[in-house]
Design an enzyme around this catalytic site. Structure first.
Site, short mmCIF file in Angstrom:
data_model
loop_
_atom_site.label_atom_id
_atom_site.label_comp_id
_atom_site.label_asym_id
_atom_site.label_seq_id
_atom_site.Cartn_x
_atom_site.Cartn_y
_atom_site.Cartn_z
N ASP A 93 0.83 -1.21 0.00
CA ASP A 93 0.00 0.00 0.00
C ASP A 93 0.86 1.25 0.00
OD1 ASP A 93 -2.63 -1.29 0.13
OD2 ASP A 93 -1.82 -2.10 1.99
N GLU A 112 0.89 -12.45 5.17
CA GLU A 112 1.90 -11.79 4.34
C GLU A 112 3.20 -11.63 5.14
OE1 GLU A 112 -0.24 -8.27 3.18
OE2 GLU A 112 -1.17 -9.27 1.49
C1 5RP Z 1 -3.10 -7.02 0.85
C2 5RP Z 1 -1.92 -6.16 0.61
C3 5RP Z 1 -1.68 -5.70 -0.79
O1 5RP Z 1 -0.38 -6.05 -1.16
C4 5RP Z 1 -1.84 -4.22 -0.85
O2 5RP Z 1 -3.12 -3.87 -0.35
C5 5RP Z 1 -1.66 -3.70 -2.27
O3 5RP Z 1 -2.74 -4.05 -3.06
P1 5RP Z 1 -2.80 -3.73 -4.61
O4 5RP Z 1 -1.75 -4.57 -5.28
O5 5RP Z 1 -4.21 -4.15 -4.98
O6 5RP Z 1 -2.57 -2.26 -4.80
O7 5RP Z 1 -1.14 -5.84 1.46
O8 5RP Z 1 -3.28 -7.30 2.21
#
Ligand code: 5RP
Length: 227
Positions: A93, A112
């Protein structure tokens, strides 16, 4: 007639896909690799599917990712039977230039973090809008045991944060998520540790103590890799 010069316009999604494609370079033949969660990780899964048979399998950071991998016929293993993974590919994010991240927008932060910990190399893939000078604009997700929700929220307020319950959302581990706004993340590793000390917290979405090893950003000018 004037010659037309068409600029290729990269959407945010194109950039995510370009970053995901560049991550394939880190995937060794016959390996079991860690696969993350979110739209960028989903692009990576689509690309992995084209390598059919070249990898042995995967460990998934969420049930959603596991289901998507299986739909493509890619084997998904339990981390306990695999031990370590040579590479883990996932989105973020927010990322800073020291490869520290905020993750968990999709609520998969705990698995994760486990995969990042168990990975020899953590390759983070994102579009360039995710790169920030200082982490913290994106609220920090905190996974919490349900009965500790209001206790943890009160402790988070004492740390200067503004916790908002992600109402109606349940993690793959059966817990709730507090999204914490306004934390001062000039020292993200310290805040990561402080949040994890609160009884009832499973973990939080600051990845500073175990940052990424490689950050691949999709940009208008192509892919940029920071190590
Ligand atoms: C999920 C995460 C994702 O890696 C993060 O939200 C990024 O998402 P996106 O690739 O859709 O931008 O941490 O828990």
């Amino acid at each position: 007639m004037y010659g037309s010069h068409e600029e290729a316009i990269m959407t945010q999604d194109d950039k995510k896909k370009a970053a995901a494609r560049a991550a394939l370079e880190y995937v060794a033949d016959n390996a079991v690799i860690g696969v993350g969660t979110g739209s960028t990780a989903n692009h990576f899964i689509e690309l992995l599917a084209t390598l059919r048979g070249r990898i042995e399998g995967t460990v998934a950071s969420s049930e959603a990712t596991a289901a998507r991998l299986r739909r493509h016929g890619i084997p998904v293993y339990d981390l306990n039977g695999v031990g370590t993974v040579p590479v883990y590919v996932d989105g973020a994010d927010e990322a800073d230039r020291n490869l520290r991240l905020v993750k968990g927008g999709g609520g998969a932060l705990t698995r994760e973090k486990i995969l990042a910990a168990a990975a020899e190399k953590f390759v983070c893939v994102a579009d360039d809008s995710k790169l920030v000078a200082v982490l913290g604009k994106f609220p920090v997700p905190v996974e919490v045991i349900p009965m500790a929700r209001s206790y943890v929220a009160r402790q988070v307020v004492k740390l200067g944060g503004n916790p908002i319950w992600r109402d109606g959302f349940v993690t793959d581990n059966g817990n709730i998520v507090l999204d914490v706004y306004n934390l001062n993340l000039t020292d993200p590793a310290a805040v990561e540790a402080e949040l994890n000390q609160i009884t009832g917290v499973v973990t939080n979405g600051i990845f500073a103590r175990r940052p990424a090893d490689v950050l691949i950003l999709g940009t208008d000018g192509g892919v940029r890799t920071i190590t």
